[in-house]
Design an enzyme around this catalytic site. Structure first.
Site, PDB file in Angstrom:
ATOM      1  N   ASP A   1       0.852  -1.191   0.000  1.00  0.00           N
ATOM      2  CA  ASP A   1       0.000   0.000   0.000  1.00  0.00           C
ATOM      3  C   ASP A   1       0.886   1.238   0.000  1.00  0.00           C
ATOM      4  O   ASP A   1       1.998   1.200   0.539  1.00  0.00           O
ATOM      5  CB  ASP A   1      -0.902  -0.009   1.241  1.00  0.00           C
ATOM      6  CG  ASP A   1      -2.159   0.824   1.055  1.00  0.00           C
ATOM      7  OD1 ASP A   1      -3.263   0.261   1.072  1.00  0.00           O
ATOM      8  OD2 ASP A   1      -2.033   2.062   0.887  1.00  0.00           O
TER       9      ASP A   1
ATOM     10  N   CYS B   1     -20.568   0.544  -2.044  1.00  0.00           N
ATOM     11  CA  CYS B   1     -20.716  -0.333  -3.221  1.00  0.00           C
ATOM     12  C   CYS B   1     -21.996  -0.125  -4.022  1.00  0.00           C
ATOM     13  O   CYS B   1     -21.924   0.199  -5.216  1.00  0.00           O
ATOM     14  CB  CYS B   1     -20.624  -1.781  -2.783  1.00  0.00           C
ATOM     15  SG  CYS B   1     -19.125  -2.108  -1.847  1.00  0.00           S
TER      16      CYS B   1
END
Ligand code: UGA
Length: 434
Positions: free
Chosen positions: A30, A262
């Site tokens: 990351d 989402c």
């Protein structure tokens, strides 16, 4: 197998930790150095059941690593999963710049035979575009690109990973098919089938699944509003249709609508992708219209008792977009609290885990009173609005809650309580669709 996961959000971290638990060696990469340092210290930045324990176990067994160094994280990988954000961009379209940048960075460090896997939710055609980009960047490579959509539900993600209804692999070549089948071999069996498709079909499967689930919610919410008008009870209706196996009982809970990162984003992205092809998704378009107006229902119910909110104190219980998570992205709480503040109300809030995240995200946080408990948030309130279906709220002592409050109005946005129980405790009760 050596696996790299790019991105340590919900999807990436869960995937990495669970794949390590299968016995694979996993490097999670990351760009956020602070997050990687936290993960290296054994702490999870996410509130997700079982995640931290599993993470510690696999890190201790030297199968799970965290790094910000792409070269170190990717150079040995047989498979590189991309689980970076694909946020909503202009006109509802998915913004793929983070994904493309991540792939561009990894291409230079990867083995020539690595399989790149899109785990992020990305519109149909993304894999094809990535294949072109990779060919342009490295003509020596035999790198392939595949799609492996996730169906992990926050709060239940570990359980969903180990016991999936299915695993979907979208691959257009044998190497990618074989290697991904091998990655998932420990869980694939009769109960957890493996669905191998083309890349394009896998991309469509992901959007279709989310759109269908969102459809069930908006559908039952429309029925709820109708039930309310004619004196029926939507909970009874949902139960009555849910036993029909063709319909199924899940995702028929009426309320203030879906939130989270989402359903809203993905349904809009699907509509936008259709438009690019000159195609109009009439039903899926309507989902957002139905859902985006759900917040107003709560305010309308409150107006029945208090035509003017100015000077009122309203307690809002629940800030997370759903229970068992501290995720506040696209939470209905934000819009409702904003409207209450705009109308001159004072707002006290409580959530068992999502208060720090909400404090950071909500621009007018300093105007809110963050309770130390649900009873604390209810103290002297004229009305209480329930936004998130936390068990802690369900198990609260309604009579004690009522005594803490000044007023007696309970707006139950998730139909957690039965009217008779709330009325017995002295509340004037409003559910949804009943
Ligand atoms: C959803 C899907 O369920 C996952 O399969 C998918 O992988 C994930 O999106 C994703 O694309 O990453 P999630 O957003 O974690 O998972 O949450 P859900 O449990 O699906 O709930 C979404 C919203 O719908 C929540 O706000 C919830 O309160 C609401 N909801 C859910 C209802 O209003 N009624 C219901 O009956 C069910």
């Amino acid at each position: 197998m050596n696996i790299s996961i790019i991105g340590t959000g919900y999807v990436g971290l869960t995937t990495g930790v669970c794949l390590a638990d299968f016995g694979h060696t996993v490097a999670c990469v990351d760009i956020d150095a602070e997050k990687i340092a936290l993960l290296q210290s054994g702490s999870s930045p996410l509130f997700e059941t079982g995640l931290e324990d599993l993470m510690k176990k696999n890190a201790a067994e030297k199968r799970l690593f965290f790094t910000t160094d792409f070269s170190e994280g990717v150079c040995n990988a047989d498979v590189v999963f991309f689980a970076v954000p694909t946020p909503q961009g202009d006109y509802g379209k998915a913004n793929l710049s983070i994904l493309f940048d991540a792939v561009r960075t990894c291409v230079q460090h990867a083995k020539p035979t690595a399989v790149f896997v899109v785990r992020s939710t990305a519109p149909v055609g993304t894999v094809a575009k990535l294949k072109e980009m990779i060919t342009d960047l490295r003509n020596d490579a035999t790198l392939t690109v595949a799609s492996n959509p996730e169906f992990l539900s926050e709060g239940n993600a570990i359980e969903n990973f180990f016991h999936p209804d299915r695993v979907v692999i979208g691959a257009d070549d044998e190497h990618a098919k074989n290697i991904l089948s091998e990655v998932y071999r420990p869980i694939v069996n009769g109960e957890h089938p493996l669905v191998i498709t083309t890349c394009a079909s896998a991309e469509v499967i992901k959007y279709t699944a989310n759109a269908f689930l969102a459809l069930k919610i908006s559908f039952i919410n429309e029925i709820a509003d109708f039930c309310e008008l004619i004196g029926a009870d939507v909970k009874e209706v949902a139960r009555g249709i849910g036993y029909d196996k063709r319909i199924g009982s899940q995702f028929l809970e009426a309320g203030i609508g879906y939130g989270g990162s989402c359903f809203g984003k993905d349904t809009k992205a699907l509509v936008a992708r259709g438009e690019e092809q000159g195609y109009e998704f009439k039903i899926i378009k309507a989902l957002s219209t139905v859902n985006d107006s759900r917040y107003a229902l709560v305010l309308k119910k409150l107006k029945k008792y208090y035509p003017n909110f100015s000077g009122l104190r309203i307690a809002v219980l629940g800030l997370a977009f759903k229970p068992m998570t501290n995720d506040v992205r696209d939470t209905p709480a934000e819009r409702i609290i904003f409207e209450l503040l705009e109308s001159g109300a004072r707002v006290s809030v409580f959530d068992p885990v999502a208060m720090p995240g909400f404090k950071k995200q909500f621009k007018r946080s300093e105007e809110l009173l963050f309770g130390s408990s649900l009873y604390d948030a209810l103290t002297d309130a004229d009305a209480c609005i329930i936004i998130t279906k936390w068990n802690e709220f369900k198990n609260c002592d309604l009579a004690k809650a009522r005594v803490r409050m000044k007023g007696d109005v309970l707006i139950d946005g998730r139909n957690m309580f039965e009217r008779k129980d709330a009325e017995q405790a002295g509340f004037r009760y409003e559910g949804v669709g009943r």
